[in-house]
Design a protein around this motif. Structure first.
Motif, PDB file in Angstrom:
ATOM      1  N   ALA A 199       0.839  -1.203   0.000  1.00  0.00           N
ATOM      2  CA  ALA A 199       0.000   0.000   0.000  1.00  0.00           C
ATOM      3  C   ALA A 199       0.875   1.253   0.000  1.00  0.00           C
ATOM      4  O   ALA A 199       0.590   2.220  -0.722  1.00  0.00           O
ATOM      5  N   PHE A 200       1.940   1.249   0.787  1.00  0.00           N
ATOM      6  CA  PHE A 200       2.867   2.380   0.846  1.00  0.00           C
ATOM      7  C   PHE A 200       3.486   2.649  -0.523  1.00  0.00           C
ATOM      8  O   PHE A 200       3.484   3.775  -1.013  1.00  0.00           O
ATOM      9  N   VAL A 201       4.016   1.594  -1.148  1.00  0.00           N
ATOM     10  CA  VAL A 201       4.685   1.746  -2.451  1.00  0.00           C
ATOM     11  C   VAL A 201       3.692   2.216  -3.512  1.00  0.00           C
ATOM     12  O   VAL A 201       3.992   3.133  -4.293  1.00  0.00           O
ATOM     13  N   LEU A 202       2.510   1.616  -3.556  1.00  0.00           N
ATOM     14  CA  LEU A 202       1.500   2.029  -4.534  1.00  0.00           C
ATOM     15  C   LEU A 202       1.086   3.485  -4.329  1.00  0.00           C
ATOM     16  O   LEU A 202       0.990   4.264  -5.287  1.00  0.00           O
ATOM     17  N   PHE A 203       0.856   3.861  -3.089  1.00  0.00           N
ATOM     18  CA  PHE A 203       0.442   5.233  -2.799  1.00  0.00           C
ATOM     19  C   PHE A 203       1.524   6.220  -3.207  1.00  0.00           C
ATOM     20  O   PHE A 203       1.240   7.241  -3.847  1.00  0.00           O
ATOM     21  N   ARG A 204       2.776   5.946  -2.863  1.00  0.00           N
ATOM     22  CA  ARG A 204       3.863   6.848  -3.236  1.00  0.00           C
ATOM     23  C   ARG A 204       3.986   6.940  -4.764  1.00  0.00           C
ATOM     24  O   ARG A 204       4.235   8.014  -5.299  1.00  0.00           O
ATOM     25  N   PHE A 205       3.790   5.811  -5.450  1.00  0.00           N
ATOM     26  CA  PHE A 205       3.836   5.819  -6.912  1.00  0.00           C
ATOM     27  C   PHE A 205       2.754   6.739  -7.477  1.00  0.00           C
ATOM     28  O   PHE A 205       3.036   7.634  -8.277  1.00  0.00           O
ATOM     29  N   ASP A 220      -5.666  15.792  -4.504  1.00  0.00           N
ATOM     30  CA  ASP A 220      -4.849  14.930  -5.362  1.00  0.00           C
ATOM     31  C   ASP A 220      -4.296  13.731  -4.594  1.00  0.00           C
ATOM     32  O   ASP A 220      -4.119  12.650  -5.149  1.00  0.00           O
ATOM     33  N   ASP A 221      -4.091  13.876  -3.284  1.00  0.00           N
ATOM     34  CA  ASP A 221      -3.633  12.733  -2.487  1.00  0.00           C
ATOM     35  C   ASP A 221      -4.776  11.760  -2.194  1.00  0.00           C
ATOM     36  O   ASP A 221      -4.550  10.556  -2.115  1.00  0.00           O
ATOM     37  N   PHE A 222      -5.982  12.279  -2.063  1.00  0.00           N
ATOM     38  CA  PHE A 222      -7.123  11.368  -1.919  1.00  0.00           C
ATOM     39  C   PHE A 222      -7.368  10.612  -3.223  1.00  0.00           C
ATOM     40  O   PHE A 222      -7.779   9.447  -3.195  1.00  0.00           O
ATOM     41  N   ALA A 223      -7.102  11.244  -4.363  1.00  0.00           N
ATOM     42  CA  ALA A 223      -7.194  10.533  -5.643  1.00  0.00           C
ATOM     43  C   ALA A 223      -6.134   9.437  -5.712  1.00  0.00           C
ATOM     44  O   ALA A 223      -6.405   8.324  -6.187  1.00  0.00           O
ATOM     45  N   ALA A 224      -4.928   9.728  -5.234  1.00  0.00           N
ATOM     46  CA  ALA A 224      -3.871   8.709  -5.185  1.00  0.00           C
ATOM     47  C   ALA A 224      -4.262   7.575  -4.243  1.00  0.00           C
ATOM     48  O   ALA A 224      -4.001   6.394  -4.523  1.00  0.00           O
ATOM     49  N   ALA A 225      -4.917   7.910  -3.141  1.00  0.00           N
ATOM     50  CA  ALA A 225      -5.390   6.874  -2.205  1.00  0.00           C
ATOM     51  C   ALA A 225      -6.448   6.007  -2.875  1.00  0.00           C
ATOM     52  O   ALA A 225      -6.440   4.771  -2.732  1.00  0.00           O
ATOM     53  N   PHE A 226      -7.355   6.639  -3.618  1.00  0.00           N
ATOM     54  CA  PHE A 226      -8.396   5.894  -4.326  1.00  0.00           C
ATOM     55  C   PHE A 226      -7.770   4.919  -5.325  1.00  0.00           C
ATOM     56  O   PHE A 226      -8.167   3.749  -5.386  1.00  0.00           O
ATOM     57  N   CYS A 227      -6.803   5.392  -6.089  1.00  0.00           N
ATOM     58  CA  CYS A 227      -6.144   4.521  -7.070  1.00  0.00           C
ATOM     59  C   CYS A 227      -5.404   3.377  -6.378  1.00  0.00           C
ATOM     60  O   CYS A 227      -5.429   2.236  -6.848  1.00  0.00           O
ATOM     61  N   THR A 228      -4.773   3.676  -5.255  1.00  0.00           N
ATOM     62  CA  THR A 228      -4.088   2.639  -4.469  1.00  0.00           C
ATOM     63  C   THR A 228      -5.082   1.580  -4.017  1.00  0.00           C
ATOM     64  O   THR A 228      -4.836   0.377  -4.172  1.00  0.00           O
ATOM     65  N   LEU A 229      -6.195   2.019  -3.463  1.00  0.00           N
ATOM     66  CA  LEU A 229      -7.218   1.083  -2.983  1.00  0.00           C
ATOM     67  C   LEU A 229      -7.829   0.287  -4.126  1.00  0.00           C
ATOM     68  O   LEU A 229      -8.142  -0.898  -3.973  1.00  0.00           O
ATOM     69  N   LEU A 230      -7.966   0.907  -5.288  1.00  0.00           N
ATOM     70  CA  LEU A 230      -8.496   0.217  -6.466  1.00  0.00           C
ATOM     71  C   LEU A 230      -7.559  -0.914  -6.893  1.00  0.00           C
ATOM     72  O   LEU A 230      -8.015  -2.034  -7.168  1.00  0.00           O
ATOM     73  N   VAL A 231      -6.267  -0.647  -6.926  1.00  0.00           N
ATOM     74  CA  VAL A 231      -5.297  -1.683  -7.291  1.00  0.00           C
ATOM     75  C   VAL A 231      -5.292  -2.800  -6.251  1.00  0.00           C
ATOM     76  O   VAL A 231      -5.274  -3.987  -6.609  1.00  0.00           O
ATOM     77  N   ILE A 232      -5.340  -2.448  -4.980  1.00  0.00           N
ATOM     78  CA  ILE A 232      -5.357  -3.467  -3.923  1.00  0.00           C
ATOM     79  C   ILE A 232      -6.613  -4.314  -4.025  1.00  0.00           C
ATOM     80  O   ILE A 232      -6.560  -5.546  -3.897  1.00  0.00           O
ATOM     81  N   ALA A 233      -7.756  -3.691  -4.279  1.00  0.00           N
ATOM     82  CA  ALA A 233      -9.019  -4.440  -4.437  1.00  0.00           C
ATOM     83  C   ALA A 233      -8.959  -5.363  -5.647  1.00  0.00           C
ATOM     84  O   ALA A 233      -9.390  -6.530  -5.577  1.00  0.00           O
ATOM     85  N   ALA A 234      -8.431  -4.859  -6.756  1.00  0.00           N
ATOM     86  CA  ALA A 234      -8.314  -5.695  -7.964  1.00  0.00           C
ATOM     87  C   ALA A 234      -7.378  -6.871  -7.718  1.00  0.00           C
ATOM     88  O   ALA A 234      -7.663  -7.992  -8.122  1.00  0.00           O
ATOM     89  N   TRP A 235      -6.266  -6.609  -7.055  1.00  0.00           N
ATOM     90  CA  TRP A 235      -5.296  -7.660  -6.728  1.00  0.00           C
ATOM     91  C   TRP A 235      -5.951  -8.709  -5.824  1.00  0.00           C
ATOM     92  O   TRP A 235      -5.764  -9.906  -6.020  1.00  0.00           O
ATOM     93  N   SER A 236      -6.715  -8.262  -4.834  1.00  0.00           N
ATOM     94  CA  SER A 236      -7.379  -9.178  -3.901  1.00  0.00           C
ATOM     95  C   SER A 236      -8.438 -10.004  -4.589  1.00  0.00           C
ATOM     96  O   SER A 236      -8.710 -11.139  -4.192  1.00  0.00           O
TER      97      SER A 236
END
Length: 182
Positions: free
Chosen positions: A128-134, A164-180
């Motif tokens: 989550a940290f790496v995805l969010f920073r990306f 813009d950081d909440f958008a980055a959080a949303f994208c991070t959560l989207l990738v984590i959800a897709a991965w899960s």
């Protein structure tokens, strides 16, 4: 407070004239600065956004045993509103629309991610940290839109700093959800 001046980048927009690169003295001069600069994590000379996100991670882990899930959600909501105010004030006082040293946006957005992915283990939190920073660093798609649309000073600029950081959080959560899901 120093006299108000105009900045060449934003003619006609008043701002205070402290140093563009914040110092500990600047941070301690106003409660908004202390909050926006992540209690000092934003003063890091190298990668302040990453330093702020690391601070967020440690702070979350320290708070988690003491707060229930609804209390953590309330903390994130209040921290978002306070961050909007603190980012607005600090950006204006620095004379920079979205200074990298303002890291409260990273802190609150990463708290949101951790709140929603817990009880993830160390590897899940690290992912989550790496995805969010990306997503926060690259700023494409929704992050670029938020950054571009809400640039400036005043309430709009402070909102954009957070958005813009909440958008980055949303994208991070989207990738984590897709991965899960897979």
């Amino acid at each position: 407070m120093p006299p108000l001046n105009e900045t060449p980048a934003f003619p006609g927009v008043p701002h205070a004239a402290p140093p563009r690169r914040p110092t500990a003295r600047f941070m301690l001069a106003h409660p908004a600065h202390l909050l926006a600069l992540g209690f000092g994590s934003g003063l890091s000379p190298v990668a302040p956004g990453t330093a702020g996100t690391l601070w967020a991670w440690l702070a979350f882990l320290a708070m988690a045993p003491w707060l229930s899930t609804p209390q953590m959600g309330l903390l994130i909501a209040v921290a978002t509103l306070l961050g909007w105010w603190a980012s607005t004030v600090t950006a204006r006082n620095m004379g920079v629309a979205d200074p990298g040293s303002i890291v409260w946006d990273e802190i609150v957005a990463f708290w949101l991610i951790l709140w929603l992915v817990m009880p993830a283990g160390l590897w899940g939190q690290l992912a989550a940290f790496v995805l969010f920073r990306f997503f926060d660093a690259v700023k494409f798609g929704p992050m670029a839109w938020a950054d571009r649309t809400f640039k400036g000073f005043g309430w709009r600029g402070g909102f954009g700093i957070m958005l813009d950081d909440f958008a980055a959080a949303f994208c991070t959560l989207l990738v984590i959800a897709a991965w899960s899901f897979w």
